[in-house]
Design a protein around this motif. Structure first.
Motif, PDB file in Angstrom:
ATOM      1  N   GLU A  17     -23.245   6.395 -15.608  1.00 38.45           N
ATOM      2  CA  GLU A  17     -21.982   5.657 -15.752  1.00 38.45           C
ATOM      3  C   GLU A  17     -21.154   5.776 -14.465  1.00 38.45           C
ATOM      4  OE1 GLU A  17     -21.480   3.676 -18.228  1.00 38.45           O
ATOM      5  OE2 GLU A  17     -22.959   4.415 -19.666  1.00 38.45           O
ATOM      6  N   TYR A  24     -20.021  -1.068  -8.915  1.00 42.52           N
ATOM      7  CA  TYR A  24     -19.039  -2.144  -9.080  1.00 42.52           C
ATOM      8  C   TYR A  24     -17.958  -2.079  -7.998  1.00 42.52           C
ATOM      9  CZ  TYR A  24     -20.900  -3.706 -13.592  1.00 42.52           C
ATOM     10  OH  TYR A  24     -21.693  -4.239 -14.574  1.00 42.52           O
ATOM     11  N   GLN A  46     -13.955  -3.643 -13.716  1.00 41.64           N
ATOM     12  CA  GLN A  46     -15.207  -3.121 -14.263  1.00 41.64           C
ATOM     13  C   GLN A  46     -15.466  -1.686 -13.783  1.00 41.64           C
ATOM     14  OE1 GLN A  46     -16.805  -4.746 -16.593  1.00 41.64           O
ATOM     15  NE2 GLN A  46     -18.361  -3.159 -16.845  1.00 41.64           N
ATOM     16  N   GLU A  50     -16.162   1.499 -16.217  1.00 46.29           N
ATOM     17  CA  GLU A  50     -17.310   2.416 -16.141  1.00 46.29           C
ATOM     18  C   GLU A  50     -16.855   3.882 -16.073  1.00 46.29           C
ATOM     19  OE1 GLU A  50     -20.149   1.493 -16.857  1.00 46.29           O
ATOM     20  OE2 GLU A  50     -20.139  -0.652 -16.463  1.00 46.29           O
ATOM     21  N   HIS A  53     -16.182   4.906 -19.480  1.00 44.39           N
ATOM     22  CA  HIS A  53     -17.411   5.206 -20.235  1.00 44.39           C
ATOM     23  C   HIS A  53     -17.857   6.649 -19.944  1.00 44.39           C
ATOM     24  CE1 HIS A  53     -18.673   0.667 -20.335  1.00 44.39           C
ATOM     25  NE2 HIS A  53     -17.612   0.924 -21.076  1.00 44.39           N
ATOM     26  N   GLU A  94     -27.220  -3.565 -15.903  1.00 39.17           N
ATOM     27  CA  GLU A  94     -26.762  -3.332 -17.278  1.00 39.17           C
ATOM     28  C   GLU A  94     -27.953  -3.252 -18.255  1.00 39.17           C
ATOM     29  OE1 GLU A  94     -23.989  -2.281 -18.235  1.00 39.17           O
ATOM     30  OE2 GLU A  94     -22.754  -2.689 -16.473  1.00 39.17           O
ATOM     31  N   VAL A  97     -29.091   0.197 -18.025  1.00 39.82           N
ATOM     32  CA  VAL A  97     -28.183   1.099 -18.755  1.00 39.82           C
ATOM     33  C   VAL A  97     -28.435   0.989 -20.261  1.00 39.82           C
ATOM     34  CG1 VAL A  97     -25.753   1.617 -19.299  1.00 39.82           C
ATOM     35  CG2 VAL A  97     -26.410   1.089 -16.948  1.00 39.82           C
ATOM     36  N   GLN A 127     -22.939  -2.216 -24.835  1.00 37.38           N
ATOM     37  CA  GLN A 127     -23.963  -2.801 -23.956  1.00 37.38           C
ATOM     38  C   GLN A 127     -24.273  -4.252 -24.325  1.00 37.38           C
ATOM     39  OE1 GLN A 127     -23.562  -0.422 -21.372  1.00 37.38           O
ATOM     40  NE2 GLN A 127     -25.280  -1.745 -20.931  1.00 37.38           N
ATOM     41  N   GLU A 130     -21.595  -5.991 -22.464  1.00 39.63           N
ATOM     42  CA  GLU A 130     -21.810  -5.926 -21.007  1.00 39.63           C
ATOM     43  C   GLU A 130     -22.866  -6.946 -20.566  1.00 39.63           C
ATOM     44  OE1 GLU A 130     -19.303  -4.117 -19.778  1.00 39.63           O
ATOM     45  OE2 GLU A 130     -20.278  -2.301 -19.035  1.00 39.63           O
TER      46      GLU A 130
HETATM   47 FE1  FEO Z   1     -21.163   1.652 -18.844  1.00 42.61          FE
HETATM   48 FE2  FEO Z   1     -21.641  -1.200 -17.814  1.00 42.61          FE
HETATM   49  O1  FEO Z   1     -22.110   0.164 -18.939  1.00 42.61           O
END
Ligand code: FEO
Length: 165
Positions: A17, A24, A46, A50, A53, A94, A97, A127, A130
């Motif tokens: 993450e 990004y 974004q 993240e 997250h 993504e 991820v 997700q 995303e």
């Molecule tokens: Fe944390 Fe873009 O997934």
């Protein structure tokens, strides 16, 4: 208390993450450098998402009596050919991820760790969002092709993304 194997897997996900946030932010910096402030803004929002997250996972590991171990974060790429290339990379990233979250979820199921499953369900759902968002913007960019007027229109649209918190 969380098991050692799940703790390690969560720590690995925390690293992913943070790498996502770094990726990004690097993409945002590139877009600033080519005068696409709307894309830069969207990507910076974004970046923050993240980080949130990673923090959500960190708080979960701590709540379960686990130990958070932060690893090194790789350098993200700095140069990109176009917004189209950026969103191709975002979608691929993504998807990676998503696969990683699914693997973590599978481990939580194998260990009958119900609390981890509940925590990870939020990420499974996130997700979906995303990938959906990245796909939508990517498809718009494919339609636009080389038309710079239309690209600037998308740029203005992306500028409107809510900064969240
Ligand atoms: Fe944390 Fe873009 O997934």
């Amino acid at each position: 208390m969380i098991s050692k194997s799940l703790q390690d897997a969560f720590n690995e996900q925390i690293g992913k993450e943070f790498y996502s946030s770094y990726l990004y932010l690097s993409m945002s910096a590139y877009c600033e450098s080519v005068n696409l402030p709307g894309f830069a803004h969207w990507l910076k929002v974004q970046w923050k998402e993240e980080v949130s997250h990673a923090m959500k996972l960190i708080e979960y590991v701590v709540d379960r009596g686990g130990r958070v171990i932060l690893g090194a974060i790789d350098s993200p790429p700095a140069e990109f050919k176009s917004p189209l290339e950026i969103f191709n990379e975002i979608l691929e990233h993504e998807q990676m991820v998503t696969a990683s979250i699914n693997t973590l979820y599978t481990l939580a199921v194998e260990e009958s760790d119900y609390a981890s499953q509940v925590e990870l369900q939020w990420f499974v759902k996130e997700q979906v969002e995303e990938e959906k968002t990245a796909t939508e913007i990517l498809e718009h960019l494919k339609l636009v092709g080389e038309r710079s007027g239309a690209l600037l229109f998308i740029d203005r649209h992306l500028r409107k993304r809510d900064t969240g918190k």
